[in-house]
Design an enzyme around this catalytic site. Structure first.
Site, PDB file in Angstrom:
ATOM      1  N   ASP A 246       0.850  -1.318   0.085  1.00 30.21           N
ATOM      2  CA  ASP A 246       0.495  -0.404  -0.171  1.00 30.21           C
ATOM      3  C   ASP A 246       0.437   1.757  -0.114  1.00 30.21           C
ATOM      4  OD1 ASP A 246      -2.385   1.082   0.232  1.00 30.21           O
ATOM      5  OD2 ASP A 246      -2.711   1.055   2.395  1.00 30.21           O
ATOM      6  N   ASP A 250       2.018   4.077  -3.231  1.00 27.81           N
ATOM      7  CA  ASP A 250       1.913   4.930  -3.479  1.00 27.81           C
ATOM      8  C   ASP A 250       2.942   6.163  -3.880  1.00 27.81           C
ATOM      9  OD1 ASP A 250      -1.633   4.876  -2.609  1.00 27.81           O
ATOM     10  OD2 ASP A 250      -0.887   6.789  -1.381  1.00 27.81           O
TER      11      ASP A 250
HETATM   12 MG    MG Z   1      -3.447   3.777  -0.577  1.00 32.21          MG
END
Ligand code: MG
Ligand code: NAI
Length: 348
Positions: A246, A250
């Site tokens: 995650d 990004d």
């Molecule tokens: Mg994210």
């Protein structure tokens, strides 16, 4: 994606039935960018059958449930979906759990594909082309959080051999499709020898058995973060656990041109749910400034991996590339969503 046998088989077999799409627009800019991506997809798949479904914070406030059973049923019936974005409060709200986490876990969407590539004019560097493959069902997002005592909260990080092997089987399938020159396992096994050790060893065994020993590599997550900034061109396929993936994805999407150009695909159990990486962007919702390219590039992933239509996927990517090359920017003020959407449609 891969079923319990460990073989990679998340994609739908090509069939004569018209493709079906469950559209979950969600909150904030979700309902602004999703219709644009659906229009682009429908131009290439004129027989596309669209079913709308609800999820998210607005849905929770109206129905007391962030993901109604009807939405799960609709995703199951359609096989493919497009999810816009949802808002989540950053404090615990009784009865509320993140809609996207619920969808991923309830539907068995076990892996998450996040490609990152350079685009003309809007990317800070040329030559970046990587895919971050993230475990999507467990890790620190297992949902096991509790108070141990007053002032002490605990989150459990769950890593299972079965989920790691499933992830690695998907990595084998993607590595073959991309003709990968390097596969990097990202973990923190020096500090988390049980969980990250199990992750590394399980993934390694599957990838080595599939003939990828020569291109297999490992990085500790902190070093990987530095190298993603220093030399993003060095990465090809990154395989990692839920939280690490995650955060790193990004970070890496900076090299595409930001969150407005970052697509993803939740995949598994024969289902695929495309999802722009960005959130509901309340700061720009309703202003017309939302970039729909992340949503458009997410349906590209449905075409490439779920519907097995690589040529249609490439047509959209070429239209995006041509648009960016010719326009040289992604900010058209309050006309951004409309101008970019029209720009892609006219180039298809
Ligand atoms: Mg994210
Ligand atoms: P965000 O991704 O919504 O926004 C971060 C920044 O990027 C904002 O300045 C926003 O305007 C900009 N941005 C995002 N997408 C854009 C687009 N398509 N075009 C132009 N600019 C864009 O993340 P943030 O602000 O941390 O979270 C806002 C809400 O979204 C929160 O409630 C959060 O829980 C939720 N969220 C939901 C996600 C999901 O549905 N998968 C993922 C991330 C956050």
């Amino acid at each position: 994606m891969p079923p319990a046998t460990g073989a990679a088989a998340g994609h739908a077999e090509p069939s004569a039935a018209p493709p079906r799409l469950c559209v979950i627009a969600g909150d904030g800019i979700g309902p602004e960018v999703v219709p644009v991506a659906v229009e682009v997809l429908a131009k290439l798949l004129p027989a596309l059958q669209v079913t709308e479904a609800e999820a998210g914070w607005d849905c929770f406030q109206r129905h007391g449930c962030a993901v109604p059973a009807a939405t799960l049923a609709s995703m199951g019936a359609c096989g493919a979906g497009l999810f816009g974005a949802v808002s989540s409060p950053s404090r615990s709200v009784a009865g509320y759990r993140s809609a996207i986490l619920t969808l991923r876990q309830s539907l068995g969407l076990n892996v998450n594909l996040r490609p990152v590539r350079s685009w003309p004019c809007v990317s800070p560097q040329a030559g970046v082309d990587m895919l971050i493959l993230r475990e999507n069902s467990e890790g620190l997002y297992s949902g096991r959080e509790h108070w141990e005592s007053d002032g002490v909260a605990i989150a459990e990080r769950v890593i299972s051999r079965q989920a790691c092997e499933r992830l690695a089987a998907c990595a084998v399938q993607i590595a073959a499709a991309r003709n990968s020159r390097r596969i990097t396992l990202v973990h923190k096994a020096n500090v988390l020898p049980l969980t990250c050790g199990l992750f590394r060893d399980s993934c390694r065994a599957v990838l080595e058995a599939a003939g990828y020993a020569a291109v297999l590599d490992e990085r500790l997550v902190d070093v990987a973060a530095l190298q993603l900034v220093q030399s993003p061109q060095a990465f090809d396929l990154i395989v990692t656990s839920n939280l690490f993936g995650d955060i790193l994805s990004d970070l890496a999407c900076h090299w595409s041109g930001g969150l407005g150009l970052a697509p993803s695909l939740n995949w598994g159990s024969g289902l695929a749910l495309a999802e722009p990486v960005h959130g509901s962007a309340p700061d720009i919702a309703g202003s017309g400034r939302a970039n729909p390219l992340a949503a458009i590039l997410s349906v590209v992933l449905l075409l490439r991996y779920h519907w097995q239509q690589p040529l249609l996927a490439e047509r959209i990517e070429q239209a995006v590339s041509d648009f960016l090359e010719q326009e040289g920017r992604i900010d058209f003020g309050c006309e951004t969503t409309r101008v970019i959407g029209q720009g892609i449609l006219t180039r298809l």
